[in-house]
Design a protein around this motif. Structure first.
Motif, PDB file in Angstrom:
ATOM      1  N   PRO A  61     -78.981 -42.951  27.771  1.00  0.00           N
ATOM      2  CA  PRO A  61     -77.969 -43.360  26.785  1.00  0.00           C
ATOM      3  C   PRO A  61     -76.764 -44.033  27.420  1.00  0.00           C
ATOM      4  N   CYS A  62     -76.426 -43.640  28.646  1.00  0.00           N
ATOM      5  CA  CYS A  62     -75.305 -44.271  29.339  1.00  0.00           C
ATOM      6  C   CYS A  62     -75.612 -45.744  29.614  1.00  0.00           C
ATOM      7  N   ILE A  63     -76.846 -46.029  30.005  1.00  0.00           N
ATOM      8  CA  ILE A  63     -77.262 -47.417  30.241  1.00  0.00           C
ATOM      9  C   ILE A  63     -77.176 -48.226  28.949  1.00  0.00           C
ATOM     10  N   ILE A  64     -77.620 -47.632  27.860  1.00  0.00           N
ATOM     11  CA  ILE A  64     -77.572 -48.328  26.572  1.00  0.00           C
ATOM     12  C   ILE A  64     -76.128 -48.653  26.192  1.00  0.00           C
ATOM     13  N   ARG A  77     -83.266 -49.693  16.357  1.00  0.00           N
ATOM     14  CA  ARG A  77     -83.155 -48.289  15.974  1.00  0.00           C
ATOM     15  C   ARG A  77     -84.317 -47.477  16.540  1.00  0.00           C
ATOM     16  N   ASN A  78     -85.502 -48.087  16.585  1.00  0.00           N
ATOM     17  CA  ASN A  78     -86.672 -47.374  17.114  1.00  0.00           C
ATOM     18  C   ASN A  78     -86.481 -46.995  18.582  1.00  0.00           C
ATOM     19  N   VAL A  79     -85.882 -47.914  19.351  1.00  0.00           N
ATOM     20  CA  VAL A  79     -85.628 -47.619  20.762  1.00  0.00           C
ATOM     21  C   VAL A  79     -84.648 -46.461  20.888  1.00  0.00           C
ATOM     22  N   LYS A  80     -83.597 -46.502  20.089  1.00  0.00           N
ATOM     23  CA  LYS A  80     -82.597 -45.434  20.154  1.00  0.00           C
ATOM     24  C   LYS A  80     -83.188 -44.096  19.714  1.00  0.00           C
ATOM     25  N   SER A 198     -86.709 -53.431  31.700  1.00  0.00           N
ATOM     26  CA  SER A 198     -85.284 -53.145  31.498  1.00  0.00           C
ATOM     27  C   SER A 198     -84.958 -51.804  32.137  1.00  0.00           C
ATOM     28  N   PRO A 199     -83.664 -51.529  32.369  1.00  0.00           N
ATOM     29  CA  PRO A 199     -83.282 -50.215  32.905  1.00  0.00           C
ATOM     30  C   PRO A 199     -83.692 -49.062  31.996  1.00  0.00           C
ATOM     31  N   VAL A 200     -83.667 -49.291  30.686  1.00  0.00           N
ATOM     32  CA  VAL A 200     -84.055 -48.235  29.745  1.00  0.00           C
ATOM     33  C   VAL A 200     -85.531 -47.888  29.920  1.00  0.00           C
ATOM     34  N   THR A 201     -86.371 -48.915  30.041  1.00  0.00           N
ATOM     35  CA  THR A 201     -87.804 -48.682  30.252  1.00  0.00           C
ATOM     36  C   THR A 201     -88.038 -47.909  31.537  1.00  0.00           C
ATOM     37  N   TYR A 202     -87.317 -48.284  32.587  1.00  0.00           N
ATOM     38  CA  TYR A 202     -87.467 -47.581  33.863  1.00  0.00           C
ATOM     39  C   TYR A 202     -87.134 -46.098  33.709  1.00  0.00           C
ATOM     40  N   ASN A 203     -86.091 -45.790  32.960  1.00  0.00           N
ATOM     41  CA  ASN A 203     -85.715 -44.392  32.770  1.00  0.00           C
ATOM     42  C   ASN A 203     -86.743 -43.635  31.945  1.00  0.00           C
ATOM     43  N   MET A 204     -87.329 -44.302  30.956  1.00  0.00           N
ATOM     44  CA  MET A 204     -88.374 -43.652  30.169  1.00  0.00           C
ATOM     45  C   MET A 204     -89.558 -43.282  31.063  1.00  0.00           C
ATOM     46  N   ILE A 205     -89.908 -44.192  31.960  1.00  0.00           N
ATOM     47  CA  ILE A 205     -90.997 -43.918  32.902  1.00  0.00           C
ATOM     48  C   ILE A 205     -90.618 -42.758  33.820  1.00  0.00           C
ATOM     49  N   GLY A 206     -89.344 -42.711  34.203  1.00  0.00           N
ATOM     50  CA  GLY A 206     -88.876 -41.619  35.054  1.00  0.00           C
ATOM     51  C   GLY A 206     -88.997 -40.266  34.378  1.00  0.00           C
TER      52      GLY A 206
END
Length: 238
Positions: A61-64, A77-80, A198-206
């Motif tokens: 959320p910080c990245i977003i 909205r789906n991503v959030k 994107s950074p968000v995708t990377y975090n989801m993978i993490g």
């Protein structure tokens, strides 16, 4: 340093062609990487694994927020909404090991902020400088290693037992070398995934990696796993 060596070998093997980049434009990225490494390790040293993991989930959320308010990016909205089950899953996985202390919280929150900035900059710099992941890391890795030389004496003993200049046994040196090689692949994957997604995708993978690590430990090594952790794994993967 192993990352720099690995990239040099890749360059000699014509895996990629280096691109001349201004050092000044690389300094913010290098400094943020140093902060990411130092604060993340201090957080892990000062907190339990559960506390570390729970606060680490706030990176996404910080990245977003950073990308929305400072770089004009928009997220559907789906991503959030997808952040909700993933965050809940990681919290459930880590909740059994949560213990808070003030220094640990300060390190953890600072680490989240710096890590978020670093990951955003990894993506932004690749687009800004028109380089790929290897070309960017080729400059950032040695610069960060040089900067960390000034930080290491502040946190690591130099000549004490198990210090930097301690007479390490061969097994320990081999373990350090293997760890450094793994770090090379991790660093490269960070740049590649963020650059191509994107950074968000990377975090989801993490987050998924964290859950799969727990599940793998249970299935392969019979590590104990709590019922809440199983629910958390299902929630995150689902």
């Amino acid at each position: 340093m192993i990352t720099s060596l690995g990239l040099f070998i890749c360059r000699q093997a014509n895996v990629f062609q280096p691109k001349s980049l201004p050092i000044l434009s690389m300094l913010p990225l290098a400094f943020s990487f140093c902060g990411f490494v130092v604060l993340t390790n201090l957080s892990l040293e000062s907190n339990t694994v559960g506390t570390y993991q729970i606060i680490k989930t706030m990176t996404t959320p910080c990245i977003i927020i950073i990308q929305t308010y400072f770089y004009g990016r928009s997220f559907s909205r789906n991503v959030k909404l997808s952040l909700v089950p993933i965050t809940i899953g990681v919290v459930l996985n880590s909740w059994y090991d949560v213990k808070f202390n003030l220094p640990g919280i300060i390190f953890a929150i600072s680490g989240v902020l710096v890590t978020s900035v670093y990951q955003v900059w990894v993506g932004e710099k690749q687009h800004e400088l028109q380089v790929n992941s290897m070309q960017l890391l080729y400059y950032q890795a040695p610069l960060s290693a040089f900067l960390l030389l000034f930080v290491i004496p502040c946190f690591e003993p130099l000549d004490a037992f198990h210090g930097v200049f301690f007479n390490w046994p061969l097994q320990a040196l081999v373990a350090v070398f293997i760890s450094a090689c793994v770090a090379f692949t991790v660093n490269l994957s960070i740049f590649w995934i963020i650059g191509n997604t994107s950074p968000v995708t990377y975090n989801m993978i993490g987050h998924l990696k964290f859950c799969m690590t727990l599940l793998g430990g249970y299935l392969l090594f019979q590590d104990p796993i709590q019922s809440l952790q199983l629910i958390g794994i299902v929630t995150t993967i689902g």
